[in-house]
Design an enzyme around this catalytic site. Structure first.
Site, mmCIF file in Angstrom:
data_model
loop_
_atom_site.group_PDB
_atom_site.id
_atom_site.type_symbol
_atom_site.label_atom_id
_atom_site.label_comp_id
_atom_site.label_asym_id
_atom_site.label_seq_id
_atom_site.Cartn_x
_atom_site.Cartn_y
_atom_site.Cartn_z
ATOM 1 N N GLY A 68 45.306 44.242 39.082
ATOM 2 C CA GLY A 68 43.964 44.636 38.665
ATOM 3 C C GLY A 68 43.561 45.993 39.196
ATOM 4 O O GLY A 68 42.768 46.709 38.583
ATOM 5 N N ARG A 69 44.085 46.330 40.347
ATOM 6 C CA ARG A 69 43.768 47.662 40.883
ATOM 7 C C ARG A 69 44.906 48.220 41.707
ATOM 8 O O ARG A 69 44.701 49.011 42.627
ATOM 9 C CB ARG A 69 42.505 47.601 41.694
ATOM 10 C CG ARG A 69 42.593 46.500 42.727
ATOM 11 C CD ARG A 69 41.500 46.573 43.648
ATOM 12 N NE ARG A 69 41.450 45.342 44.397
ATOM 13 C CZ ARG A 69 40.553 45.103 45.279
ATOM 14 N NH1 ARG A 69 39.636 46.008 45.510
ATOM 15 N NH2 ARG A 69 40.551 43.988 45.934
ATOM 16 N N LYS A 89 46.292 51.314 45.911
ATOM 17 C CA LYS A 89 45.390 50.179 45.705
ATOM 18 C C LYS A 89 43.983 50.751 45.688
ATOM 19 O O LYS A 89 43.553 51.406 46.639
ATOM 20 C CB LYS A 89 45.546 49.155 46.838
ATOM 21 C CG LYS A 89 44.759 47.878 46.587
ATOM 22 C CD LYS A 89 45.158 46.792 47.568
ATOM 23 C CE LYS A 89 44.319 45.537 47.363
ATOM 24 N NZ LYS A 89 44.688 44.487 48.327
ATOM 25 N N ARG A 130 50.154 51.968 49.593
ATOM 26 C CA ARG A 130 50.931 51.001 50.365
ATOM 27 C C ARG A 130 52.374 50.996 49.885
ATOM 28 O O ARG A 130 52.666 51.439 48.770
ATOM 29 C CB ARG A 130 50.291 49.613 50.304
ATOM 30 C CG ARG A 130 50.167 49.043 48.915
ATOM 31 C CD ARG A 130 49.477 47.674 48.952
ATOM 32 N NE ARG A 130 49.462 47.057 47.636
ATOM 33 C CZ ARG A 130 48.970 45.851 47.392
ATOM 34 N NH1 ARG A 130 48.431 45.135 48.357
ATOM 35 N NH2 ARG A 130 48.990 45.344 46.172
ATOM 36 N N ARG A 154 56.026 39.355 42.985
ATOM 37 C CA ARG A 154 55.375 38.126 43.454
ATOM 38 C C ARG A 154 55.907 36.909 42.704
ATOM 39 O O ARG A 154 56.480 37.054 41.618
ATOM 40 C CB ARG A 154 53.866 38.214 43.165
ATOM 41 C CG ARG A 154 53.202 39.380 43.828
ATOM 42 C CD ARG A 154 52.124 39.982 42.919
ATOM 43 N NE ARG A 154 51.702 41.265 43.455
ATOM 44 C CZ ARG A 154 50.701 41.400 44.324
ATOM 45 N NH1 ARG A 154 49.998 40.363 44.673
ATOM 46 N NH2 ARG A 154 50.412 42.584 44.818
ATOM 47 N N ASP A 205 36.399 46.635 38.412
ATOM 48 C CA ASP A 205 36.420 48.085 38.207
ATOM 49 C C ASP A 205 37.701 48.771 38.676
ATOM 50 O O ASP A 205 37.850 49.979 38.513
ATOM 51 C CB ASP A 205 35.216 48.723 38.927
ATOM 52 C CG ASP A 205 35.159 48.325 40.390
ATOM 53 O OD1 ASP A 205 36.146 47.752 40.890
ATOM 54 O OD2 ASP A 205 34.127 48.606 41.038
ATOM 55 N N GLY A 260 47.778 39.923 36.944
ATOM 56 C CA GLY A 260 48.311 41.290 36.947
ATOM 57 C C GLY A 260 47.684 42.170 37.998
ATOM 58 O O GLY A 260 46.767 41.780 38.714
ATOM 59 N N ASP A 308 49.967 34.240 43.241
ATOM 60 C CA ASP A 308 50.035 35.669 42.913
ATOM 61 C C ASP A 308 50.014 36.526 44.183
ATOM 62 O O ASP A 308 50.252 37.728 44.116
ATOM 63 C CB ASP A 308 48.883 36.070 41.977
ATOM 64 C CG ASP A 308 47.533 35.606 42.483
ATOM 65 O OD1 ASP A 308 47.332 34.381 42.584
ATOM 66 O OD2 ASP A 308 46.684 36.453 42.795
ATOM 67 N N ASP A 325 48.871 41.398 50.189
ATOM 68 C CA ASP A 325 47.490 41.252 49.711
ATOM 69 C C ASP A 325 46.549 40.745 50.799
ATOM 70 O O ASP A 325 46.125 39.591 50.816
ATOM 71 C CB ASP A 325 47.426 40.353 48.471
ATOM 72 C CG ASP A 325 47.754 41.147 47.217
ATOM 73 O OD1 ASP A 325 48.227 42.301 47.363
ATOM 74 O OD2 ASP A 325 47.539 40.653 46.107
HETATM 75 P P1 AMP Z 1 43.124 38.996 45.091
HETATM 76 O O1 AMP Z 1 42.226 37.837 45.366
HETATM 77 O O2 AMP Z 1 42.759 40.244 45.823
HETATM 78 O O3 AMP Z 1 44.574 38.661 45.247
HETATM 79 O O4 AMP Z 1 42.886 39.374 43.565
HETATM 80 C C1 AMP Z 1 43.153 38.527 42.472
HETATM 81 C C2 AMP Z 1 43.286 39.352 41.236
HETATM 82 O O5 AMP Z 1 42.068 40.067 40.970
HETATM 83 C C3 AMP Z 1 44.391 40.384 41.333
HETATM 84 O O6 AMP Z 1 45.053 40.451 40.117
HETATM 85 C C4 AMP Z 1 43.636 41.651 41.646
HETATM 86 O O7 AMP Z 1 44.323 42.788 41.246
HETATM 87 C C5 AMP Z 1 42.328 41.454 40.869
HETATM 88 N N1 AMP Z 1 41.233 42.221 41.468
HETATM 89 C C6 AMP Z 1 40.592 41.988 42.630
HETATM 90 N N2 AMP Z 1 39.628 42.911 42.844
HETATM 91 C C7 AMP Z 1 39.659 43.763 41.800
HETATM 92 C C8 AMP Z 1 38.919 44.934 41.415
HETATM 93 N N3 AMP Z 1 37.957 45.441 42.181
HETATM 94 N N4 AMP Z 1 39.244 45.533 40.266
HETATM 95 C C9 AMP Z 1 40.221 45.045 39.486
HETATM 96 N N5 AMP Z 1 40.928 43.956 39.771
HETATM 97 C C10 AMP Z 1 40.678 43.318 40.911
HETATM 98 MG MG MG Z 2 46.184 39.544 45.096
#
Ligand code: AMP
Ligand code: MG
Length: 514
Positions: free
Chosen positions: A101-102, A122, A192, A199, A134, A99, A269, A279
């Site tokens: 996450g941020r 973001k 963004r 996705r 966080d 999902g 994702d 991403d």
């Molecule tokens: P990514 O590798 O950036 O595609 O992230 C994988 C997952 O981790 C995604 O669902 C992001 O939203 C979540 N994520 C990455 N960094 C953070 C963060 N600082 N806080 C919350 N979720 C995060």
């Molecule tokens: Mg991602």
């Protein structure tokens, strides 16, 4: 800005959790959860992409509330901001629910031509999908995404885009290289945009949860909004949808190879249903050509996401999407046919793309072997991918090869390598003569397909360092260079990576920490 024009069709059409609760949790049966943005107290706008804002119908910044919106300090009262649930395969393994996450959605804006664009922050705070993180983002990764997504856009590559970037006024703790040395870094939030942020993982989640009705609804939503040309019903409708996604994905990867882009984290994702580059994390342009190069330290030693693997991984990711869509198509043969067609389709487009880079007006017999040999040579001789093609544009029969190509190698050239290189040039010049267009037309093909400016990681590294010190000069210069990538505006950027940055953390090696 026309904030009052933002609509929210996605949350109006799908089941959601409106509790506003950001506690991390599984959210079965809903596709999103409403969440409030962080309400940053001392943010500061770094950059606003006014041109993009006008294009998408959002318009100029008029007042304090517009600024507060961009900075995730305050949003119009009627807007229900939300995050979506998706799943994914990460590094080849099923990771379950991930999902946003941020990422928090504001909704969608329509421009005067009726084109719709989604808007997301973001780094605007925790969501139910933040797991143990966080929901914040650091300046380092946000600058990288802002500049790189815009660089890709101006190169003509399908991508999400960057609308604004701000300091949040908060510090965020990150262990940049995951080596037990966490430090405080400046926090940032970017806005963004994309036609859609859907996705592969959105479909994978619903399929894994056996929510076939919602899966169908989501596929219909995607088709209706983004693939209106699909007008069949039943199985064929979803098979066509899958085929279009496969085609767009292949086209995107071909474009990555054209400019030497390595995404670095091609988890499902991070794969867009619209074939957009999405991403931006531990990505890199190639300096020296290498099929084996991965900028992502998390990807070592397997190098699953190395430059040369990207087409194969895209196909693997499409297999996962095919599995997810299976309940709507229920015919393995159709899906297999599309998946098996991916390679042929990819290589055909790849060779056409390579031909243009070399100034060939068509792909002729023997060209595929020529391209493979060149790839081998560029790798063996540590040749700068971008500079090589820039110098080929200026080549003729009388060129002194030693001086002309002197600055494109990252390692001393041995005698036998020098011979290989000379032979390549001879073969190339002979092949060029088989063109059925004029020299000028051939040159124009090269100029349109070989960027003069690429946003090299070491430049980003320096730019982030300066921004952290409160200086914006390099940032602004990079912005102007990346807006005109097929021109050489700044000769100092048309040089290979200085040795100083070899192996430099944050330049040559990056992690997913952001
Ligand atoms: P990514 O590798 O950036 O595609 O992230 C994988 C997952 O981790 C995604 O669902 C992001 O939203 C979540 N994520 C990455 N960094 C953070 C963060 N600082 N806080 C919350 N979720 C995060
Ligand atoms: Mg991602």
């Amino acid at each position: 800005m026309n904030l009052d024009q933002i609509t929210q069709p996605f949350i109006n059409e799908f089941p959601g959790d409106f509790s506003g609760n950001t506690m991390q949790r599984q959210t079965p049966k809903v596709l999103f959860a409403t969440v409030a943005v962080a309400e940053y107290q001392n943010p500061e706008l770094i950059i606003f992409n006014e041109k993009l804002s006008e294009e998408i119908g959002l318009g100029k910044i008029d007042n304090e509330s517009d600024l507060q919106f961009l900075n995730a300090s305050s949003v119009p009262e009627l807007l229900k901001t939300y995050s979506t649930a998706y799943a994914g395969h990460q590094f080849g393994n099923w990771a379950g629910q991930l999902g946003d996450g941020r990422a928090i959605y504001a909704g969608e804006i329509k421009n005067s031509q009726g084109k719709k664009t989604e808007i997301q922050w973001k780094g605007a705070g925790a969501t139910p999908y933040s797991r143990h993180a966080d929901g914040r983002a650091v300046l380092r990764s946000s600058v990288r995404e802002y500049l790189m997504s815009e660089a890709m856009f101006h190169l003509g590559i399908p991508t999400t885009r960057a609308l604004s970037l701000s300091f949040t006024g908060e510090e965020v703790m990150r262990d940049m290289m995951y080596d037990g040395n966490p430090e405080y870094e400046k926090g940032a939030v970017m806005v963004r945009t994309a036609e859609s942020f859907l996705r592969f993982g959105h479909f994978e989640l619903l399929s894994a949860q056996k929510e076939t009705d919602t899966l169908k609804k989501l596929a219909d939503f995607a088709i209706g909004n983004y693939f209106p040309e699909i007008n069949t019903e039943g199985t064929d409708r979803y098979a066509q949808f899958f085929e279009k996604v496969a085609e767009r994905t292949a086209a995107m990867i071909v474009e990555w190879y054209r400019v030497g882009f390595v995404h670095g984290v091609m988890n499902t994702d991070n794969m867009s249903i619209l074939g957009l580059t999405i991403d931006y994390g531990p990505f890199s342009f190639l300096d020296e050509y290498s099929l084996n190069f991965t900028p992502n330290t998390t990807d070592l030693p397997g190098r699953r996401y190395a430059f040369g693997n990207q087409a194969k991984i895209a196909q693997w990711n499409l297999w996962q999407l095919a599995n997810a869509l299976f309940p709507l198509i229920k015919d393995e043969k159709i899906l297999e046919k599309i998946l098996n067609g991916f390679s042929g389709n990819f290589w055909k487009q790849h060779d056409e793309m390579m031909a243009k880079k070399f100034g060939f007006n068509e792909v002729m017999e023997g060209d595929d072997a020529f391209f493979t040999d060149v790839q081998q040579m560029m790798g063996d001789l540590n040749i700068d991918y971008t500079l090589f093609f820039n110098q080929l544009e200026k080549l003729d029969e009388k060129t002194d090869l030693d001086t002309h190509f002197k600055e494109i190698f990252y390692a001393p050239v041995l005698a036998e390598q020098s011979l290989i290189f000379e032979n390549f040039i001879k073969t190339y010049l002979i092949r060029l003569k088989k063109n059925t267009v004029s020299k000028a037309e051939s040159l124009s093909l090269m100029q349109k397909n070989n960027p003069k400016f690429i946003l090299r990681n070491y430049l980003l590294f320096e730019c982030i360092k300066e921004l952290n010190e409160g200086k914006k000069e390099l940032f602004n210069k990079l912005l102007s260079a990346l807006e005109n990538p097929y021109e050489e505006l700044y000769p100092e950027f048309s040089k290979k990576r200085p040795p100083l940055y070899d192996g430099q953390t944050g330049s040559s090696t990056l992690s997913c920490s952001s």
